[in-house]
Each structure stands twice: as structure tokens, then as C-alpha cells.
Design a protein around this motif. Structure first.
Motif, mmCIF file in Angstrom:
data_model
loop_
_atom_site.group_PDB
_atom_site.id
_atom_site.type_symbol
_atom_site.label_atom_id
_atom_site.label_comp_id
_atom_site.label_asym_id
_atom_site.label_seq_id
_atom_site.Cartn_x
_atom_site.Cartn_y
_atom_site.Cartn_z
ATOM 1 N N SER A 81 60.731 9.944 -0.168
ATOM 2 C CA SER A 81 61.005 10.378 -1.574
ATOM 3 C C SER A 81 60.674 9.199 -2.485
ATOM 4 O O SER A 81 60.568 8.040 -2.017
ATOM 5 N N GLU A 82 60.542 9.453 -3.764
ATOM 6 C CA GLU A 82 60.249 8.368 -4.692
ATOM 7 C C GLU A 82 61.374 7.365 -4.671
ATOM 8 O O GLU A 82 62.530 7.697 -4.515
ATOM 9 N N ASN A 83 60.966 6.132 -4.849
ATOM 10 C CA ASN A 83 61.856 4.973 -4.877
ATOM 11 C C ASN A 83 62.463 4.641 -3.493
ATOM 12 O O ASN A 83 63.349 3.773 -3.393
ATOM 13 N N ASP A 84 62.064 5.339 -2.403
ATOM 14 C CA ASP A 84 62.540 4.919 -1.046
ATOM 15 C C ASP A 84 61.904 3.586 -0.675
ATOM 16 O O ASP A 84 60.730 3.333 -0.980
ATOM 17 N N LYS A 85 62.726 2.765 -0.076
ATOM 18 C CA LYS A 85 62.202 1.473 0.378
ATOM 19 C C LYS A 85 61.642 1.618 1.807
ATOM 20 O O LYS A 85 62.304 2.216 2.662
ATOM 21 N N THR A 86 60.481 1.020 1.990
ATOM 22 C CA THR A 86 59.861 1.039 3.324
ATOM 23 C C THR A 86 59.476 -0.374 3.730
ATOM 24 O O THR A 86 59.305 -1.220 2.888
ATOM 25 N N LYS A 87 59.370 -0.524 5.050
ATOM 26 C CA LYS A 87 58.910 -1.815 5.598
ATOM 27 C C LYS A 87 57.537 -1.567 6.210
ATOM 28 O O LYS A 87 57.379 -0.745 7.108
ATOM 29 N N ILE A 88 56.552 -2.291 5.702
ATOM 30 C CA ILE A 88 55.172 -2.135 6.141
ATOM 31 C C ILE A 88 54.872 -3.278 7.107
ATOM 32 O O ILE A 88 54.881 -4.456 6.736
ATOM 33 N N ASN A 89 54.674 -2.969 8.395
ATOM 34 C CA ASN A 89 54.340 -3.963 9.442
ATOM 35 C C ASN A 89 52.842 -3.996 9.618
ATOM 36 O O ASN A 89 52.194 -2.986 9.893
ATOM 37 N N LEU A 90 52.262 -5.199 9.458
ATOM 38 C CA LEU A 90 50.827 -5.399 9.597
ATOM 39 C C LEU A 90 50.541 -6.142 10.905
ATOM 40 O O LEU A 90 51.452 -6.556 11.620
ATOM 41 N N ALA A 91 49.264 -6.353 11.153
ATOM 42 C CA ALA A 91 48.905 -7.127 12.351
ATOM 43 C C ALA A 91 49.491 -8.501 12.248
ATOM 44 O O ALA A 91 49.902 -9.100 13.257
ATOM 45 N N ARG A 92 49.601 -9.014 11.033
ATOM 46 C CA ARG A 92 50.189 -10.318 10.828
ATOM 47 C C ARG A 92 51.152 -10.182 9.678
ATOM 48 O O ARG A 92 50.781 -10.007 8.541
ATOM 49 N N GLY A 93 52.431 -10.194 10.004
ATOM 50 C CA GLY A 93 53.462 -10.157 8.984
ATOM 51 C C GLY A 93 53.852 -8.753 8.559
ATOM 52 O O GLY A 93 53.372 -7.764 9.110
ATOM 53 N N ALA A 94 54.722 -8.642 7.530
ATOM 54 C CA ALA A 94 55.218 -7.369 7.025
ATOM 55 C C ALA A 94 55.651 -7.569 5.572
ATOM 56 O O ALA A 94 55.847 -8.708 5.111
ATOM 57 N N PHE A 95 55.832 -6.437 4.832
ATOM 58 C CA PHE A 95 56.306 -6.565 3.455
ATOM 59 C C PHE A 95 57.109 -5.314 3.135
ATOM 60 O O PHE A 95 57.014 -4.299 3.823
ATOM 61 N N ILE A 96 57.899 -5.380 2.014
ATOM 62 C CA ILE A 96 58.755 -4.290 1.531
ATOM 63 C C ILE A 96 58.043 -3.578 0.401
ATOM 64 O O ILE A 96 57.541 -4.234 -0.529
ATOM 65 N N ALA A 97 58.052 -2.293 0.483
ATOM 66 C CA ALA A 97 57.398 -1.527 -0.592
ATOM 67 C C ALA A 97 58.282 -0.357 -0.991
ATOM 68 O O ALA A 97 59.040 0.162 -0.193
ATOM 69 N N SER A 98 58.188 -0.015 -2.327
ATOM 70 C CA SER A 98 58.921 1.154 -2.828
ATOM 71 C C SER A 98 57.924 2.285 -3.049
ATOM 72 O O SER A 98 56.781 2.063 -3.460
ATOM 73 N N VAL A 99 58.375 3.488 -2.800
ATOM 74 C CA VAL A 99 57.492 4.659 -2.895
ATOM 75 C C VAL A 99 57.462 5.082 -4.364
ATOM 76 O O VAL A 99 58.511 5.341 -4.950
ATOM 77 N N ASN A 100 56.249 5.106 -4.964
ATOM 78 C CA ASN A 100 56.106 5.570 -6.339
ATOM 79 C C ASN A 100 55.929 7.088 -6.370
ATOM 80 O O ASN A 100 56.462 7.763 -7.256
ATOM 81 N N SER A 101 55.155 7.540 -5.435
ATOM 82 C CA SER A 101 54.949 8.996 -5.406
ATOM 83 C C SER A 101 54.584 9.365 -3.970
ATOM 84 O O SER A 101 54.115 8.531 -3.187
ATOM 85 N N VAL A 102 54.783 10.620 -3.633
ATOM 86 C CA VAL A 102 54.490 11.129 -2.276
ATOM 87 C C VAL A 102 53.362 12.137 -2.410
ATOM 88 O O VAL A 102 53.460 13.084 -3.200
ATOM 89 N N LEU A 103 52.306 11.924 -1.679
ATOM 90 C CA LEU A 103 51.163 12.817 -1.736
ATOM 91 C C LEU A 103 51.388 13.975 -0.773
ATOM 92 O O LEU A 103 51.958 13.831 0.291
ATOM 93 N N GLU A 104 50.863 15.121 -1.208
ATOM 94 C CA GLU A 104 50.977 16.295 -0.370
ATOM 95 C C GLU A 104 50.038 16.168 0.826
ATOM 96 O O GLU A 104 48.949 15.660 0.695
ATOM 97 N N VAL A 105 50.549 16.715 1.920
ATOM 98 C CA VAL A 105 49.701 16.736 3.142
ATOM 99 C C VAL A 105 48.836 17.984 3.076
ATOM 100 O O VAL A 105 49.351 19.086 2.886
ATOM 101 N N LYS A 106 47.541 17.772 3.204
ATOM 102 C CA LYS A 106 46.637 18.912 3.132
ATOM 103 C C LYS A 106 46.229 19.313 4.534
ATOM 104 O O LYS A 106 46.078 18.501 5.407
#
Length: 400
Positions: free
Chosen positions: A375-400
Motif C-alpha cells: 500500500s502507499e507509504n509502506d516501508k520496504t527493505k530493498i536487498n541488492l547484490a551489495r547492500g540494502a536500503f529502505i524505501a517508501s511506496v509512493n504508488s502501487v502499479l496494477e498487475v497486468k
């Protein structure tokens, strides 16, 4: 008064029983002249003894008497036997067991009478004669200490077999005390526990001198001896009752010693011969054993494999196996390396290395696999190959 009537068979049997119960008639000596002599094929002898007008029928059976060869028509003889009756004819007869020519001396008659008696009792039976020991340790000698007999016996043993111990039982060998002394010595030596053989000996002499050796008491003492007895009485031509009872009869005292004493020289020679035979047998057996061992060794050698060739073949197999193992190991390493690369590329880390990221709910750490869960404004943790970061959801795209 009733008259008793006997059948003939009963009467003859009754008379025979009366005759045979009379001690005088069952052991009697009679003299007369031989007449009506008959010798049928059975081997028995039938004859009559005549004296003047008197006649006595006689029967002598083949295996039950001695002296039948002395029966001749018209000869005067002396016979021994028993009076009986022949039931078939009712004849009185003398059953003879011994015949002697008339004029035989009193000593000879006594000898024959005692001989017949003891023979019937079995004192002369060969079946009871005992074997002499081959190598006697102790020899009892019953003889006079003063005569040459003892010294002759000692000389023979010293020459032939000095290993034996001779024990003298001194006795008189003639005279009034001789019988008592000889019988006493035989009884005395039988109380010893280690005697092997007995020699009863006396030198030559007249029939009167040798008469003690024809006594019944001495015969029974010899018969009762615990140890085998060798008799050597008088000369070779003399035969006494003691000779007949003894286990072995020797013609002379020296011969008795020769019989009792083995020849030590012959024993030693025999031992030498046997030792040589034994050594030859040992040598032969050893040689045969060695030949057998060599033969078996050759056979075993033929059966055994060529170990040098086997070692070379094993070395070749080891080298080939090592090469095959090295080749297999290299292939395995290559395959493992390829599998590692494939596994690495398929792992999350490998995928992230190619630009992909893993998104988690910041608060619950749950993986987010579907955008509809955000949902909008949900906090997520994005894990990359090297490191990670916190991101907030601005909008959710529809699955087509």
C-alpha cells in the motif's frame, strides 16, 4: 514169607557195585601167566591170567593203561587194576591199567603204582606245565651244599649269566631226613616273593639213592610250587616221579643250569645284531623320508604360480589403475566446477549479481512477492547484490 526175585541185570549191577566199593579190589596187584591173549582192531587187549587151575579174565583198554606191549602168550607178569564184572556175560574180570614183567623189584612196583595214581590225578598233565622266565633275576637251588652239584650250577651261571642271583636252600638229598628237608625247603622258598625259577638237583646214584625223589609228598610239594621247577635228578637215563611232576626235566644238574641261564654272550651278540638292523632301518627310513620330501617339494614347486610374473602383472595393474583414477579425478573436478558455476548462477546471490533485488516488508521481514500486498507509504527493505536500503511506496502499479 515172600521170596524176592531179581532180574539178571539187577543182580549183575548189584555185584558190580559191591566190587567197586571194596577198596582192596579197586586198587589191586595180581601176578599170573598170560593166556588166551587177543588184540582186536579196537586196540584193546583181552587175556586171562592163570595160576595152576585158577583163571582170571582181564581187559586192558587202549588209552587207559600202560605196558600193553609186555603182554605175550605164556609170559609171567604182574598187573595192576580193579576187579569188576562184565554185565553182558556176568563174567568176573580184572580191568588192567598197568603191566609189569614178573620179577620187577619192589621199588619199581612202588614207582609204577605211584606214577599211575598221580597221572590219573593230573599231576603230569602238560597243560599245567609253566614256561620258564627268559631272564631270571633270582634262582632258588634246592640241593646238597657239600656235593659237586651246587658248584656246577654256580659255574654255569657265572659263565653264562652272572646277572642272576643264586639262592641255595641246602638239604640232604638221600637218607631218612632228605624227604622232610626237601619238602620243607620247597615250602620255605615259596614264601619268598621275588624268586623266578627253582632248580631241584641231585647227582647220580642207585635207585635206592634216588628213592626220595619218588616219594608222593615230594611230588605234591613240586606240584604246589608257586614258581616253575626244573628237576635234574641223577643221570639222563634216570627218571623219577619228581621229573614227571616238574615243569621242565633236565638230564643233569649242569643242563638244568644251562636251561635256566640264558647265554649273556649270545644276548649281547643278539643286541648288537638288532642294533645294526635298527640303525640300518633308521638310515633307510631317513633316506626314504628325504627322498619323499624332495619329491613333494618338487611337486609343490610345480604347483605354485610364477610370483615374479605375478608381481609384474600387479605392478602393471597398479600403474593402469593409477592412470584411470587420475583421469576420473580430473573429469570429476571439471564436472564439479561446472556444477558449482551453475549452482552459483542459480543462487539468490547469483541472481542479484545480475541486477535483481529482494524486497522485504520492513517491519515483518517477510518477502514481498506480489505488489498487491503493498500500500502507499509502506516501508520496504530493498536487498541488492551489495547492500540494502529502505524505501517508501509512493504508488502501487496494477498487475497486468
Amino acid at each position: 514169607m515172600d521170596t524176592q526175585v531179581f532180574p539178571v541185570s539187577h543182580l549183575t549191577s548189584y555185584i558190580r557195585d559191591l566190587l567197586e566199593k571194596d577198596a582192596n579190589l579197586v586198587d589191586i596187584w595180581v601176578t599170573g601167566e598170560v593166556s588166551n591173549l587177543a588184540r582186536p582192531g579196537s586196540g584193546h587187549s583181552y587175556f586171562s591170567l592163570r595160576e595152576g587151575d585158577s583163571t582170571l579174565r582181564c581187559a586192558m583198554f587202549k588209552y587207559a593203561g600202560m605196558g600193553a606191549e609186555l603182554l605175550n602168550e605164556g609170559d609171567s607178569i604182574i598187573v595192576h587194576g580193579k576187579v569188576s564184572i562184565y554185565p553182558q556175560r556176568g563174567d568176573l574180570q580184572l580191568v588192567v591199567d598197568l603191566v609189569q614183567p614178573e620179577g620187577t623189584g619192589e621199588l619199581q612196583l612202588q614207582f609204577e603204582q605211584l606214577r599211575s595214581k598221580l597221572e590219573q590225578e593230573g599231576l603230569f598233565d602238560l597243560s599245567r606245565k609253566r614256561e620258564l622266565p627268559k631272564y631270571p633275576n633270582k634262582v632258588a637251588v634246592v640241593t646238597s651244599v657239600s656235593g659237586a652239584v651246587w658248584h656246577d650250577i654256580v659255574d654255569v651261571f657265572q659263565r653264562r649269566y652272572p646277572l642272576a642271583e643264586l639262592i641255595l636252600f641246602p638239604t640232604s638229598v638221600q637218607g631218612d631226613s632228605a624227604l622232610t628237608e626237601i619238602v620243607g625247603s620247597l615250602k620255605n622258598l615259596n614264601r619268598h616273593k621275588d624268586i623266578d625259577v627253582v632248580i631241584l638237583a641231585r647227582g647220580g646214584g642207585s635207585k635206592e639213592d634216588l628213592s626220595v625223589f619218588n616219594e608222593e609228598d615230594l611230588a605234591r610239594a613240586i606240584f604246589s610250587s608257586v614258581y616253575p621247577v626244573i628237576s635234574a635228578i641223577g643221570h639222563e637215563t634216570d627218571t623219577t616221579i619228581a621229573d614227571l611232576v616238574a615243569d621242565v626235566r633236565a638230564p643233569t644238574p649242569s643242563a638244568a643250569a644251562e636251561i635256566a641261564a640264558p647265554n649273556l654272550v649270545e644276548i649281547i651278540e643278539s643286541l648288537d645284531v638288532n642294533l645294526q638292523r635298527m640303525n640300518m632301518e633308521i638310515e633307510r627310513t631317513t633316506k626314504s623320508a628325504k627322498e619323499l620330501v624332495l619329491l613333494q617339494d618338487s611337486r609343490i614347486s610345480d604347483l605354485l604360480p610364477d610370483f615374479d610374473s605375478l608381481r609384474m602383472r600387479i605392478d602393471d595393474w597398479l600403474r593402469l589403475s593409477a592412470s584411470e583414477i587420475d583421469f576420473l579425478r580430473k573429469n570429476i573436478d571439471i564436472n564439479v566446477e561446472g556444477l558449482e558455476k551453475r549452482l552459483s548462477s542459480l543462487s539468490p546471490t547469483g541472481t542479484m549479481q545480475r541486477g535483481y533485488a529482494v524486497v522485504e516488508n520492513y517491519e515483518t521481514n517477510e518477502l514481498i512477492l506480489d505488489s498487491s500486498l503493498l500500500s502507499e507509504n509502506d516501508k520496504t527493505k530493498i536487498n541488492l547484490a551489495r547492500g540494502a536500503f529502505i524505501a517508501s511506496v509512493n504508488s502501487v502499479l496494477e498487475v497486468k
